[in-house]
Design a protein around this motif. Sequence first.
Motif, PDB file in Angstrom:
ATOM      1  N   ALA A  29      -5.817  13.157   4.479  1.00 47.56           N
ATOM      2  CA  ALA A  29      -6.721  12.830   5.585  1.00 47.56           C
ATOM      3  C   ALA A  29      -6.182  11.708   6.474  1.00 47.56           C
ATOM      4  O   ALA A  29      -6.643  11.541   7.601  1.00 47.56           O
ATOM      5  N   ALA A  30      -5.202  10.994   5.993  1.00 47.54           N
ATOM      6  CA  ALA A  30      -4.680   9.849   6.741  1.00 47.54           C
ATOM      7  C   ALA A  30      -3.864  10.264   7.955  1.00 47.54           C
ATOM      8  O   ALA A  30      -3.558   9.427   8.798  1.00 47.54           O
ATOM      9  N   GLY A  31      -3.526  11.513   8.051  1.00 46.69           N
ATOM     10  CA  GLY A  31      -2.797  11.980   9.222  1.00 46.69           C
ATOM     11  C   GLY A  31      -1.296  11.842   9.083  1.00 46.69           C
ATOM     12  O   GLY A  31      -0.775  11.420   8.057  1.00 46.69           O
ATOM     13  N   THR A  32      -0.615  12.208  10.132  1.00 49.68           N
ATOM     14  CA  THR A  32       0.842  12.184  10.150  1.00 49.68           C
ATOM     15  C   THR A  32       1.338  11.457  11.383  1.00 49.68           C
ATOM     16  O   THR A  32       0.580  11.179  12.307  1.00 49.68           O
ATOM     17  N   LEU A  33       2.602  11.187  11.391  1.00 47.99           N
ATOM     18  CA  LEU A  33       3.265  10.633  12.566  1.00 47.99           C
ATOM     19  C   LEU A  33       3.968  11.781  13.267  1.00 47.99           C
ATOM     20  O   LEU A  33       4.547  12.654  12.636  1.00 47.99           O
ATOM     21  N   ALA A  54       5.872  13.638  10.180  1.00 49.03           N
ATOM     22  CA  ALA A  54       6.106  12.982   8.896  1.00 49.03           C
ATOM     23  C   ALA A  54       4.803  12.372   8.422  1.00 49.03           C
ATOM     24  O   ALA A  54       3.873  12.171   9.199  1.00 49.03           O
ATOM     25  N   ALA A  55       4.755  12.080   7.129  1.00 53.40           N
ATOM     26  CA  ALA A  55       3.562  11.451   6.568  1.00 53.40           C
ATOM     27  C   ALA A  55       3.257  10.169   7.328  1.00 53.40           C
ATOM     28  O   ALA A  55       4.157   9.427   7.713  1.00 53.40           O
ATOM     29  N   LEU A  59      -0.268   4.583   0.486  1.00 57.91           N
ATOM     30  CA  LEU A  59      -1.008   5.063  -0.684  1.00 57.91           C
ATOM     31  C   LEU A  59      -0.054   5.629  -1.733  1.00 57.91           C
ATOM     32  O   LEU A  59      -0.209   5.389  -2.936  1.00 57.91           O
ATOM     33  N   GLY A  60       0.928   6.390  -1.273  1.00 55.54           N
ATOM     34  CA  GLY A  60       1.920   6.949  -2.198  1.00 55.54           C
ATOM     35  C   GLY A  60       2.683   5.866  -2.938  1.00 55.54           C
ATOM     36  O   GLY A  60       2.906   5.958  -4.150  1.00 55.54           O
TER      37      GLY A  60
END
Length: 135
Positions: free
Chosen positions: A42-46, A59-60, A67-68
């Motif tokens: 849910a945090a989205g991507t770049l 990308a993440a 978080l990872g």
Amino acid sequence: MTGWDISPGGVQSVISKVREAAGDMNTGITLYGQSVQGAMEAAGTLSFGGESSGSHGRAAGLVAVALGKFVEGTEKDVAFLPLRAADSANGAVEATNAYLAGDLEQAWNAQHHATLPPDVTAFLEKARSKADGKR
């Protein structure tokens, strides 16, 4: 060792509660993993290169990466909890059984072994290889 006075029924009662709590811990850890995974998604991507859809050029996001890294940095601590509970419970059962059999040296050895820290690294490697086999 001569001062031992173990109540097998009392040990069994406590072990039952420890195993129930360990099961709850495992459930909580599973929910924690699912929640973190959901938060990362849910945090989205770049986006790179002006791409607006699809995974190409994406990308993440920074929050997902953070978080990872947090999960990676705490996974041994999280895995330690149920392993410690299981080792302690098993050691108490083994020590009690040896005590009842009259083998106080074996009881002491079982009790001492249960106090040693569990091998979290081996546990995590086994869990990862098991998970990789399911993918």
